[in-house]
Design an enzyme around this catalytic site. Sequence first.
Site, PDB file in Angstrom:
ATOM      1  N   LYS A  11      19.084   2.285   6.968  1.00 60.11           N
ATOM      2  CA  LYS A  11      20.225   1.367   7.006  1.00 60.11           C
ATOM      3  C   LYS A  11      21.418   1.998   7.694  1.00 60.11           C
ATOM      4  O   LYS A  11      21.511   3.215   7.872  1.00 60.11           O
ATOM      5  CB  LYS A  11      20.614   0.964   5.579  1.00 60.11           C
ATOM      6  CG  LYS A  11      21.148   2.131   4.723  1.00 60.11           C
ATOM      7  CD  LYS A  11      22.646   2.308   4.829  1.00 60.11           C
ATOM      8  CE  LYS A  11      23.221   3.448   4.048  1.00 60.11           C
ATOM      9  NZ  LYS A  11      22.896   4.783   4.516  1.00 60.11           N
ATOM     10  N   LEU A 147      21.564   7.565   7.249  1.00 59.73           N
ATOM     11  CA  LEU A 147      20.799   6.366   7.605  1.00 59.73           C
ATOM     12  C   LEU A 147      19.889   5.903   6.474  1.00 59.73           C
ATOM     13  O   LEU A 147      18.965   5.120   6.691  1.00 59.73           O
ATOM     14  CB  LEU A 147      19.978   6.617   8.876  1.00 59.73           C
ATOM     15  CG  LEU A 147      20.791   6.947  10.132  1.00 59.73           C
ATOM     16  CD1 LEU A 147      19.869   7.086  11.343  1.00 59.73           C
ATOM     17  CD2 LEU A 147      21.862   5.897  10.408  1.00 59.73           C
ATOM     18  N   GLY A 148      20.137   6.385   5.270  1.00 56.97           N
ATOM     19  CA  GLY A 148      19.399   5.893   4.107  1.00 56.97           C
ATOM     20  C   GLY A 148      17.980   6.397   3.987  1.00 56.97           C
ATOM     21  O   GLY A 148      17.111   5.684   3.476  1.00 56.97           O
ATOM     22  N   ASP A 207      22.164   1.325  -0.705  1.00 53.25           N
ATOM     23  CA  ASP A 207      21.125   1.815   0.212  1.00 53.25           C
ATOM     24  C   ASP A 207      19.750   1.254  -0.156  1.00 53.25           C
ATOM     25  O   ASP A 207      19.025   0.731   0.700  1.00 53.25           O
ATOM     26  CB  ASP A 207      21.076   3.340   0.190  1.00 53.25           C
ATOM     27  CG  ASP A 207      22.236   3.967   0.939  1.00 53.25           C
ATOM     28  OD1 ASP A 207      23.225   3.262   1.200  1.00 53.25           O
ATOM     29  OD2 ASP A 207      22.163   5.175   1.250  1.00 53.25           O
TER      30      ASP A 207
END
Length: 363
Positions: A11, A147-148, A207
């Site tokens: 994400k 970015l999860g 997230d």
Amino acid sequence: MAEVRARAPGKIILSGEHAVVHGSTAVAAAIDLCTHVSFRLDPPLPPENGDGSVELELTDMGLVFSWSSSRLKVVLGDGFADSSTPVSCSPGRIKLIAALVEEQNIPEAKIWLSSGVSCFLYLYTSIHGYKRGKVVVTSDLPLGSGLGSSASFCVSLVGALLALSDAMSVDTSQTEWFKFSKNELELVNRWAFEGEKIIHGKPSGIDNTVSTFGGMIQFRLGELTHIKSGAPLRMLITNTKVGRNTKALVAGVSERASRHPDAMASVFTAVDFISKELSAIIQAPAQDDISITAREEKIEELMEMNQGLLQCMGVSHAAIETVLRTTLKYKLASKLTGAGGGGCVLTLLPTYFVLNPPLPVRC
């Protein structure tokens, strides 16, 4: 023997990181980079052949961890949770699991993997007890970059584990990808959140939620609203390749809030307004070039304001500031995404920029 594969996306957070932990609204979107998990659940062995093992292979790291079922039972006891009812890992159980992970002698250079391996053991034993099986994990996502990756790991792992549990009924003979129902996704999300808590301490839940449900969402206090962009929104993601500790960064913001409660409350309130306005702008239709340009200019301003507030929270980094200065030379707006302290930076690529890229600028 039964086997399944699962995947879940990473994400980006367009607005609201850190503040979302303190009750503010955030806007996030899934990206086309995933963690992939395969899970094989093996039948019980005959008594004369032993009791088998639970195995985790982190292919990208070249690491394999294994625990005998009998060892897990001796350390963790007889009982485990009902797979249809997610529960938090107690402090006592965390300590027992940490001891089991420590026995694996993780290389010192990769000791940061310990929390993820602990998360795996908790989720596996909570959903499947001590049944013998093997989980193999690969990922497209850079680790620890905002970015999860951890949420993507938790969601894909839980998806695979639940697919072969009593909580769901999945046809394992089919070869095509399928998506869980809304109720099933909600169960995946709740279990994944328990995993995130083991890794990060006090995560907001955004997230794992965007990784579970995909698309773009507005999120506040555990409640999500799916949103859809009224026009294309192009983002460049730059990885500073500076590692950071999400748990420590989240704790640092909380400590600053405890030292300056009124000032930080104002910061979180401002972020809340920014996220709500951003969500409204993203969803508004853009009919022509003029309205598209005006829309993108507003988004740029909101990104710049959000970045300033993140700096107030103390989560920026010299590497992030370097990216901000570099993109500013192209008159582009950028902000960190995720926990900060390094990791990745988002840059909005306006329509005019995509159609008419400028000449290179010397950095």
